[in-house]
Design a protein around this motif. Structure first.
Motif, PDB file in Angstrom:
ATOM      1  N   LEU A  27       6.646  -7.546 -12.656  1.00  0.00           N
ATOM      2  CA  LEU A  27       6.409  -6.109 -12.697  1.00  0.00           C
ATOM      3  C   LEU A  27       5.051  -5.866 -13.324  1.00  0.00           C
ATOM      4  O   LEU A  27       4.915  -5.785 -14.537  1.00  0.00           O
ATOM      5  CB  LEU A  27       7.496  -5.429 -13.517  1.00  0.00           C
ATOM      6  N   ARG A  28       4.031  -5.760 -12.485  1.00  0.00           N
ATOM      7  CA  ARG A  28       2.696  -5.623 -13.043  1.00  0.00           C
ATOM      8  C   ARG A  28       2.149  -4.205 -12.926  1.00  0.00           C
ATOM      9  O   ARG A  28       1.109  -3.900 -13.462  1.00  0.00           O
ATOM     10  CB  ARG A  28       1.754  -6.634 -12.387  1.00  0.00           C
ATOM     11  N   ASP A  29       2.871  -3.318 -12.230  1.00  0.00           N
ATOM     12  CA  ASP A  29       2.385  -1.950 -12.089  1.00  0.00           C
ATOM     13  C   ASP A  29       2.427  -1.225 -13.424  1.00  0.00           C
ATOM     14  O   ASP A  29       3.352  -1.407 -14.203  1.00  0.00           O
ATOM     15  CB  ASP A  29       3.268  -1.164 -11.104  1.00  0.00           C
ATOM     16  N   GLU A  30       1.437  -0.383 -13.639  1.00  0.00           N
ATOM     17  CA  GLU A  30       1.448   0.428 -14.850  1.00  0.00           C
ATOM     18  C   GLU A  30       2.314   1.670 -14.672  1.00  0.00           C
ATOM     19  O   GLU A  30       2.804   2.231 -15.628  1.00  0.00           O
ATOM     20  CB  GLU A  30       0.029   0.856 -15.206  1.00  0.00           C
ATOM     21  N   ARG A  31       2.435   2.091 -13.429  1.00  0.00           N
ATOM     22  CA  ARG A  31       3.205   3.306 -13.152  1.00  0.00           C
ATOM     23  C   ARG A  31       4.223   3.037 -12.063  1.00  0.00           C
ATOM     24  O   ARG A  31       4.014   2.183 -11.209  1.00  0.00           O
ATOM     25  CB  ARG A  31       2.262   4.417 -12.691  1.00  0.00           C
ATOM     26  N   VAL A  32       5.264   3.797 -12.086  1.00  0.00           N
ATOM     27  CA  VAL A  32       6.303   3.670 -11.077  1.00  0.00           C
ATOM     28  C   VAL A  32       5.813   4.319  -9.779  1.00  0.00           C
ATOM     29  O   VAL A  32       5.260   5.416  -9.799  1.00  0.00           O
ATOM     30  CB  VAL A  32       7.592   4.360 -11.568  1.00  0.00           C
ATOM     31  N   GLY A  61       9.126  -2.985  -1.293  1.00  0.00           N
ATOM     32  CA  GLY A  61       9.444  -1.621  -1.719  1.00  0.00           C
ATOM     33  C   GLY A  61      10.276  -0.962  -0.657  1.00  0.00           C
ATOM     34  O   GLY A  61      11.125  -1.593  -0.041  1.00  0.00           O
ATOM     35  N   GLU A  62      10.042   0.302  -0.449  1.00  0.00           N
ATOM     36  CA  GLU A  62      10.781   0.929   0.629  1.00  0.00           C
ATOM     37  C   GLU A  62      10.090   0.590   1.938  1.00  0.00           C
ATOM     38  O   GLU A  62       8.919   0.247   1.990  1.00  0.00           O
ATOM     39  CB  GLU A  62      10.884   2.441   0.425  1.00  0.00           C
ATOM     40  N   GLN A  63      10.847   0.666   3.006  1.00  0.00           N
ATOM     41  CA  GLN A  63      10.308   0.388   4.318  1.00  0.00           C
ATOM     42  C   GLN A  63       9.449   1.571   4.760  1.00  0.00           C
ATOM     43  O   GLN A  63       9.911   2.703   4.766  1.00  0.00           O
ATOM     44  CB  GLN A  63      11.485   0.204   5.274  1.00  0.00           C
ATOM     45  N   LEU A  64       8.214   1.329   5.078  1.00  0.00           N
ATOM     46  CA  LEU A  64       7.340   2.408   5.527  1.00  0.00           C
ATOM     47  C   LEU A  64       7.209   2.354   7.042  1.00  0.00           C
ATOM     48  O   LEU A  64       7.152   1.276   7.629  1.00  0.00           O
ATOM     49  CB  LEU A  64       5.946   2.271   4.910  1.00  0.00           C
ATOM     50  N   PRO A  65       7.156   3.524   7.653  1.00  0.00           N
ATOM     51  CA  PRO A  65       6.945   3.524   9.111  1.00  0.00           C
ATOM     52  C   PRO A  65       5.625   2.815   9.421  1.00  0.00           C
ATOM     53  O   PRO A  65       4.622   3.034   8.753  1.00  0.00           O
ATOM     54  CB  PRO A  65       6.843   5.012   9.446  1.00  0.00           C
ATOM     55  N   ARG A  66       5.660   1.957  10.412  1.00  0.00           N
ATOM     56  CA  ARG A  66       4.447   1.253  10.833  1.00  0.00           C
ATOM     57  C   ARG A  66       3.953   1.880  12.114  1.00  0.00           C
ATOM     58  O   ARG A  66       4.734   2.375  12.913  1.00  0.00           O
ATOM     59  CB  ARG A  66       4.744  -0.227  11.121  1.00  0.00           C
ATOM     60  N   ILE A  67       2.691   1.829  12.323  1.00  0.00           N
ATOM     61  CA  ILE A  67       2.129   2.327  13.556  1.00  0.00           C
ATOM     62  C   ILE A  67       1.399   1.187  14.245  1.00  0.00           C
ATOM     63  O   ILE A  67       1.544   0.948  15.428  1.00  0.00           O
ATOM     64  CB  ILE A  67       1.113   3.447  13.275  1.00  0.00           C
ATOM     65  N   CYS A  68       0.601   0.530  13.450  1.00  0.00           N
ATOM     66  CA  CYS A  68      -0.160  -0.569  14.039  1.00  0.00           C
ATOM     67  C   CYS A  68       0.463  -1.877  13.596  1.00  0.00           C
ATOM     68  O   CYS A  68       1.527  -1.888  13.016  1.00  0.00           O
ATOM     69  CB  CYS A  68      -1.622  -0.498  13.618  1.00  0.00           C
ATOM     70  N   GLY A 112      14.322  -2.722  -2.784  1.00  0.00           N
ATOM     71  CA  GLY A 112      13.819  -4.066  -2.551  1.00  0.00           C
ATOM     72  C   GLY A 112      13.465  -4.795  -3.838  1.00  0.00           C
ATOM     73  O   GLY A 112      13.990  -4.506  -4.912  1.00  0.00           O
ATOM     74  N   LYS A 113      12.536  -5.722  -3.699  1.00  0.00           N
ATOM     75  CA  LYS A 113      12.182  -6.549  -4.843  1.00  0.00           C
ATOM     76  C   LYS A 113      11.519  -5.760  -5.963  1.00  0.00           C
ATOM     77  O   LYS A 113      11.699  -6.052  -7.142  1.00  0.00           O
ATOM     78  CB  LYS A 113      11.216  -7.649  -4.398  1.00  0.00           C
ATOM     79  N   ALA A 114      10.687  -4.782  -5.578  1.00  0.00           N
ATOM     80  CA  ALA A 114      10.011  -3.995  -6.612  1.00  0.00           C
ATOM     81  C   ALA A 114      11.044  -3.291  -7.476  1.00  0.00           C
ATOM     82  O   ALA A 114      10.913  -3.229  -8.697  1.00  0.00           O
ATOM     83  CB  ALA A 114       9.061  -2.980  -5.976  1.00  0.00           C
ATOM     84  N   MET A 115      12.100  -2.775  -6.844  1.00  0.00           N
ATOM     85  CA  MET A 115      13.156  -2.110  -7.604  1.00  0.00           C
ATOM     86  C   MET A 115      13.902  -3.118  -8.471  1.00  0.00           C
ATOM     87  O   MET A 115      14.150  -2.882  -9.649  1.00  0.00           O
ATOM     88  CB  MET A 115      14.132  -1.428  -6.653  1.00  0.00           C
ATOM     89  N   ARG A 116      14.214  -4.235  -7.881  1.00  0.00           N
ATOM     90  CA  ARG A 116      14.926  -5.265  -8.645  1.00  0.00           C
ATOM     91  C   ARG A 116      14.121  -5.661  -9.871  1.00  0.00           C
ATOM     92  O   ARG A 116      14.641  -5.791 -10.976  1.00  0.00           O
ATOM     93  CB  ARG A 116      15.154  -6.475  -7.733  1.00  0.00           C
ATOM     94  N   ASP A 117      12.796  -5.827  -9.677  1.00  0.00           N
ATOM     95  CA  ASP A 117      11.964  -6.242 -10.807  1.00  0.00           C
ATOM     96  C   ASP A 117      11.921  -5.164 -11.879  1.00  0.00           C
ATOM     97  O   ASP A 117      11.975  -5.459 -13.082  1.00  0.00           O
ATOM     98  CB  ASP A 117      10.540  -6.558 -10.316  1.00  0.00           C
ATOM     99  N   LEU A 118      11.812  -3.924 -11.452  1.00  0.00           N
ATOM    100  CA  LEU A 118      11.802  -2.825 -12.430  1.00  0.00           C
ATOM    101  C   LEU A 118      13.109  -2.815 -13.215  1.00  0.00           C
ATOM    102  O   LEU A 118      13.116  -2.747 -14.451  1.00  0.00           O
ATOM    103  CB  LEU A 118      11.621  -1.481 -11.706  1.00  0.00           C
ATOM    104  N   ILE A 119      14.217  -2.900 -12.487  1.00  0.00           N
ATOM    105  CA  ILE A 119      15.529  -2.834 -13.158  1.00  0.00           C
ATOM    106  C   ILE A 119      15.695  -4.003 -14.110  1.00  0.00           C
ATOM    107  O   ILE A 119      16.115  -3.848 -15.258  1.00  0.00           O
ATOM    108  CB  ILE A 119      16.659  -2.797 -12.109  1.00  0.00           C
TER     109      ILE A 119
END
Ligand code: SF4
Ligand code: SF4
Ligand SMILES: [Mg+2]
Ligand SMILES: [Mg+2]
Ligand SMILES: [Mg+2]
Ligand SMILES: [Mg+2]
Ligand SMILES: [Mg+2]
Ligand SMILES: [Mg+2]
Ligand SMILES: [Mg+2]
Ligand SMILES: [Mg+2]
Ligand SMILES: [Mg+2]
Ligand SMILES: [Mg+2]
Lengths: 381, 347, 96, 347, 381, 96
Positions: free
Chosen positions: B10-15, D340-347, B23-30
């Motif tokens: 978890l290297r982000d300074e902000r959520v 993270g969350e799944q984002l809509p892809r275009i390309c 996903g993994k980012a959530m798992r890491d935060l939790i």
């Protein structure tokens, strides 16, 4: 708290209350034939109920709660205009907390805020000024509400804004003045009044001489009073003594705060920024000549009425119908007690106020309801 | 190729919204912010719990919940995490329950600092340990910028009420003594000052604290205590009104007995507020039968949270639901519930 | 109407804008002192004024305050010597 | 003078800050909108509860919580209230617990329509009754306009796990069959469409539903069921990965077996999304030993929530924590957790 | 789904795979001496991993993952400029979801959004246009990203904005073109390439003739391919057959979508709105002549570079240092496989991408990582 | 790159702006049809096109699609008659 605690000393009260009882006796005032004293100022109404003074004073004294609550006498149409202003997307509407719950015909400011209007409660017009500095791309409108006590603060704020060259600060002026409605009440043939407790903080601005006509022309005593319970009791005593002695004078119980000639800086600022309107509508009282102020053309750039094209049409044109069955006018003129209003406690409660007197905690009906003037602490049968 | 896991993920300074996506980012935060600190039992999304007190004959479960939305999130005397634990613990203990387990659910605004979350979680852990409860299950959601105010915390609490205890508002009887554990209105005044809207500054700390030890001490000394209620939103006035309504009694309090800090008094005078309606977060009103009131007060005073405990009034036979106050001036007035929140008055 | 409370001026914060810090029972707020600034600003420090919506509206006259209190106390003492005392006590305690 | 109480005191159309202030407006909101419907036991701020199942030897309490923040608050197939009950009930039942009690805490944005709150509360009541749980305690907070998104709901649930039941992710063994109860991704796709951001319209309803009856039926037919997990945020892919991690097993699913609605497939193709990661609110993955898989599927299919139950894969001995998919083309690929969350892809 | 399901039929695949195996054999390609086929397009890279085609085709075929992911080749300095634009208070920055997580030197758009920038994901530039219509007091900037496939959509949107007279809609143009980097790769002496799978959707716009130089000047086969797995396999087979037969031609496997001469409306719109920049920086590849588009002066009012004074300084001046140890350039030119990058899976993961190829799911490194090209499903010893 | 999917034009929604409703497996979205509008707009209804970022980019040529499929199937049948079939099966099933 210095200058506060001393004037709340229960021991000193004993003497004043005894003196009041004695003078009331001397006058011969009784429950059936009471002496009628009007406290003009809502702050005094509030203090009477907050300290239970109505129950400590003899039954021969009947307090009539005057029109001195600027929130209570604000006409509904002006609330509607506040809401219209506040709902403009560019406007940050700033107001004292008192005005938030006053019902307009469509909604209160509290409801307008819930509907998305950007409305902020402030403690001072200076805070509105600061908001204007910090939000140069928004229009900050300050809801200028109140009697002479408050008027200097908005006048000085407008002068400050002018000095700084702020172009996004305006005042929606609803300032009103104390003497005209008193005169109107005294002119009312139905009115029975034996004397007045005068508004202390209004008087610290305008001095005590604006009340001279009361004594001189109408022969009624008036004592300018402070807001602590001892102040109020002493002032009541002084009014009673004038009545007993057959005097009609303007006396100053609150001399520690109120100079006889008022505050020259405040008076100058008011005169510089404001001028009297021909007339202004008072809720429950109707139009009263020269009872409201407006911003002088010189300061038109700071006048929300001008900037947003609102103007003031006067009650004949603009005033909206008061709700059915509302007896606010009769209560405000002392003709009936709040509990005698058919709406009191049913159609009109602090949760759902029908009339203005139920909104502000300085309104007579709200004070009666909240502090129990109407409700006995004895068990109900 | 090196597939070893990095130590801190978890290297982000902000959520960001990524931390709410399942996903993994959530798992890491939790993991790194929450469960590493709370150390809940097991890996499942439900905590599985046993406690001998629950199965004792006559015992009852107590279950309560509150959401916490205080602004600012950190303030003199506490933060939203401390309140979230103390508030729910207090809702358990004022009913005589021994708090056992808490759940903690976080609604986090996109952009919230991770460091802030860590501080909140740390203070929850401290308070939970003090109260002897375990935070056993939780949840996090992330909402878009502007859809929350940094972070909202909802805690639920489960406790056990031992057999024979029955603290309830409707147990209050005429003659009972109303006791508070300390000064009134500190939380409300501290938040008003901390919010800065009125540009007032004052050295006032929130009273935010857990009341479990205080209640247990009071109950030991005065087992006849009828009811207790923490005087949170709406202040002491609202707590008294609720009790008067529930018990069908009248309550009279004495204005001269009310413990108030000078700064709280000053703030109320400036803004036209009544301290009886200011919020508290570690102050309760407790009702003891007359013959046990002194014992209760003495026991409360021996605890950290009860040093300033004092009787503020008595229960009478007046109109059911009516709360009155003998004013410092000897008069009397009704102390009704407010309609909405108390607004600063000017005129 | 017109909520006001005595506060003590403790510091001049912005002489140009006539702003000062007022203290009310430990609560501080910056207030405008235009209405009480009739001499050198520094001389206001320590003075008491009636504070209303962020403005120091009127300087408090200590002598007048003392006079009013004296009158109130005198009233109390005078009454104490009278038998009317009993009636006063009844009013104070009996009616609530 | 008439002091009789008016019959309906809550006349506002929208919630204002007054409804959060701890006074009468708040009491009226709580009474008329919430407790009149939920009818919680008692008047205290804590529910006091007893249930014979709790005291049975070997029984465990299950305790879980979730906050719900869905936008829009009402959507095809449900609303935030329905999700808030179903979601927490499901978190209980996937662990084998019988749900008993819920708490419900509401964070309401100033300006929220009272009628919307009433609809949400009504749908909570309906779902609670269906699931056989009681909403026994709650809370409301009001936050300023723009500090929430109409309303957030946090529910906590308490249930009891009968003696002898042990459903847990780490019980999954090689050879077990992974079974889902129905089509995947409906909730995620329905919300995407309902939100309108992508201007896509489709007749897709959220799968939002309680799964208690389904699980009980499956357990009766296949008592050896190892674990179940509701595939909410992060979808089936995340649920599988969590289980693979917890059990230290590999899982292989079969792309051709995945039940998907054509509309969900279409939305995924348009936006470049993978339906395995779309959220569900009434879909679970359940693991049964090979000899009980058919019985479990048959029993599930006999319930409302399990009509489309189908095996989607099996547990293998591959690398611990690895989830792979045999593609419809016969190839194989890893199905990892998303970042993270799944984002809509275009390309 | 019509035109989709048929081209995913596993049974039909058997024949194609068998033919591929046979031709691979005939060529004599082996694991040690493979034939190198570059799929230019990231969409093809994605499909290869999504369907596991890399594991179904013979070991003698080595896929080289080309530069055809516009997100992966976006220089960091341009991401920084996106963030700067998005952080302007008046701007609503609109983008395809793909670009949200690409790291800039300060932050990604995702992080800028968390910090308060008004950034909205859209499906289409038409949605940005609609936002501009609905928010006349805001500046709506659309992040124009992509190859020739996407370029017509922004060109037509700009024309639509011009026709409507919208004054608050601009495009931050980062469109790039496919042929120049292919030429650059072919000119690279280190590059070993035996043939190309050509980008189907780019070609539906520009037709197949822009690739003539590949066959004619460099003697390499190229087959324009669709995106379903059968399309891809058939195209690989067609490339292999050309190699086996010693042919070098431009063939069109995707004729149901791709007209040989492209789409005249699209081409006209691109030519009307855009012109080639002298050069443009590609992440991992450096500056490539005439590889990027900019908005013509005629449409300067819709050019975010012009309106917000950003311009494009070219890599020499503006480009920022790629992170240490990043081997993206080598991976993108096929010199090494992703797993050979020392950062792969440690310093560089999808959670914390170091290089661009780990960001987009079309990036070769992300595809390897996510779909397990690099990670065996067999148990680790 | 360049995600595209076949969709069917089901309705012309705004002839002036060349907008039409496209249907992809039951999911509908308004798309721009400038690139495929080479005749009367109504004639596009029922037609299939490749949809990309809200634009119908290219009309789908049914004949070409059929030809490609035929070639693919032919390949399958041809291979079936060869003994190389066995090798193909191995590739398909053995390597995963
Ligand atoms: S009770 Fe209400 S309507 Fe009646 S006089 Fe009072 S404020 Fe007016
Ligand atoms: S692993 Fe990361 S740093 Fe290495 S080549 Fe791939 S994207 Fe670039
Ligand atoms: Mg609670
Ligand atoms: Mg609580
Ligand atoms: Mg409580
Ligand atoms: Mg959860
Ligand atoms: Mg009550
Ligand atoms: Mg949960
Ligand atoms: Mg859940
Ligand atoms: Mg779950
Ligand atoms: Mg609560
Ligand atoms: Mg895994």
């Amino acid at each position: 708290m210095k200058y506060v605690e001393e004037f709340r000393d229960p021991k000193a009260a004993k003497g004043v209350l005894a003196a009041i009882a004695q003078v009331t006796n001397e006058i011969g005032a009784t429950r059936e034939k009471p002496v009628h004293i009007m406290e003009i100022c809502g702050g005094h109404t509030h203090a009477i109920f907050r300290y239970g003074l109505d129950k400590l004073t003899p039954e021969g004294i009947e307090f009539i709660h005057g029109p001195g609550c600027p929130v209570c006498v604000l006409p509904m149409s002006r609330v509607d205009e506040c809401v219209e202003l506040a709902e403009r997307p560019e406007v940050i509407f700033t107001t004292f907390g008192d005005a938030m719950r006053v019902p307009g015909t469509r909604k209160s400011l509290m409801q307008a805020k819930a509907d998305g209007a950007d409305i902020r409660m402030v403690y001072s017009p200076l805070d509105a000024l600061e908001l204007a500095r910090r939000n140069p791309d928004r229009e900050v409108v300050f809801f200028g509400l109140g009697f002479e006590t408050t008027t200097p603060s908005t006048a000085l704020s407008i002068q400050q804004a002018a000095a700084e060259g702020l172009t996004n600060f305006t005042v929606f002026c609803n300032h009103i003045t104390v003497p005209p409605p008193i005169k109107a009440l005294l002119d009312d043939p139905h009115m029975v009044l034996d004397g007045f407790v005068g508004p202390g903080h209004v008087s610290m601005v305008i001095g005590i001489h604006p009340y001279d006509f009361i004594a001189r022309d109408y022969g009624k005593p008036i004592v300018v009073a402070g807001f602590e319970p001892l102040d109020l009791l002493q002032s009541v005593l002084m009014v009673l003594e004038q009545i007993r002695d057959g005097r009609a004078e303007v006396e100053n119980q609150y001399a520690r705060i109120v100079p006889d000639n008022g505050n020259p800086v405040s008076i100058a600022a008011i005169d510089e920024v404001y001028e009297a309107r021909p007339s202004f509508e008072w809720r429950g009282l109707g139009e009263i000549d020269a009872s409201g102020l407006r911003i002088r053309p010189k300061y038109a750039a700071f006048d929300a009425e001008e900037k947003f094209g609102i103007g003031y049409g006067g009650g004949q044109i603009r005033s909206v119908q008061e709700p059915d069955g509302c007896a606010c006018g009769q209560v405000m003129t002392g003709r009936i007690k709040p509990v005698a209003c058919p709406q009191f406690g049913t159609g009109c409660t602090p949760e759902m106020p029908l009339g203005a007197l139920m909104v502000s905690s300085e309104g007579a009906c709200a004070a009666y309801y909240q502090y129990g003037g109407a409700r006995s602490p004895e068990p109900a049968e | 190729m090196n597939m070893a896991k990095p130590i801190t993920r978890l290297r982000d300074e902000r959520v960001t919204l990524a931390h709410g996506g399942g996903g993994k980012a959530m798992r890491d935060l939790i993991t790194e912010v929450f469960t590493d600190v709370f150390a809940p039992p097991g890996d499942e999304d439900q905590a599985r719990l046993t406690h001998p007190a629950i199965t004792e004959p006559g015992a009852q479960l107590a279950f309560t919940t509150d959401s916490f939305v205080v602004t600012p999130v950190e303030f003199p005397g506490g933060d939203i995490g401390k309140i979230a634990v103390c508030g729910t613990v207090n809702d358990l203990v004022v009913g005589g329950a021994r708090p056992l387990w808490l759940s903690a659910s976080f609604i986090i605004e996109e952009g919230c600092e991770v460091a802030l979350l860590r501080r909140i979680v740390a203070s929850m852990k401290v308070e939970a340990d003090k109260a002897g409860v375990q935070i056993v299950t939780g949840d996090t959601k992330v909402v878009g910028k502007g859809s929350a105010d940094k972070v909202f915390v909802t805690t639920s609490g489960v406790g056990v009420i031992p057999a024979g205890r029955h603290l309830a508002a409707d147990q209050v009887r005429p003659g009972d003594v109303a006791i508070v554990n300390g000064v009134l209105g500190d939380h409300g005044a501290a938040i008003l000052a901390a919010r800065g809207d009125m540009a007032l500054s004052a050295d006032i700390q929130s009273d935010c604290q857990g009341l479990g030890h205080l209640i247990e001490a009071a109950l030991k000394a005065a087992p006849g205590i009828r009811a207790a209620r923490d005087a949170t939103r709406g202040g002491v006035a609202s707590a008294l009104n609720e009790i008067a309504d529930a018990a069908g009694v009248a309550i009279e309090i004495d204005e001269t007995a009310l413990p108030l800090r000078p700064e709280v008094r000053g703030m109320c005078e400036i803004l036209g507020l009544d301290p009886l309606y200011l919020a508290n977060e570690g102050t309760l009103v407790l009702f003891a039968p007359p013959d046990q009131a002194d014992a209760a007060i003495a026991a409360m005073r021996a605890t950290d949270a009860g040093r300033d405990a004092v009787a503020i009034g008595t229960v009478g036979k007046g109109r059911a639901g009516l709360v009155t106050m003998r004013t410092l001036f000897g008069g009397s007035r009704v102390v009704d519930m407010l309609v909405g929140e108390q607004l600063p008055r000017i005129c | 109407m017109c909520l006001g409370i005595p506060g003590q001026i403790v510091e001049i914060t912005d002489p140009a804008r006539l702003m000062a810090m007022a203290d009310v029972s430990g609560v501080r707020r910056e207030v405008n002192i235009a209405c009480i600034a009739d001499g050198p600003l520094e001389s206001l420090i320590g003075e008491w004024a009636l504070i209303h919506v962020g403005f120091a509206m009127s300087r408090i006259d200590e002598d007048e305050a003392a006079k009013t209190l004296e009158a109130l106390r005198g009233l109390g003492e005078a009454q104490e010597t009278l038998e009317a005392m009993a009636a006063g006590d009844a009013a104070l305690e009996g009616r609530a």
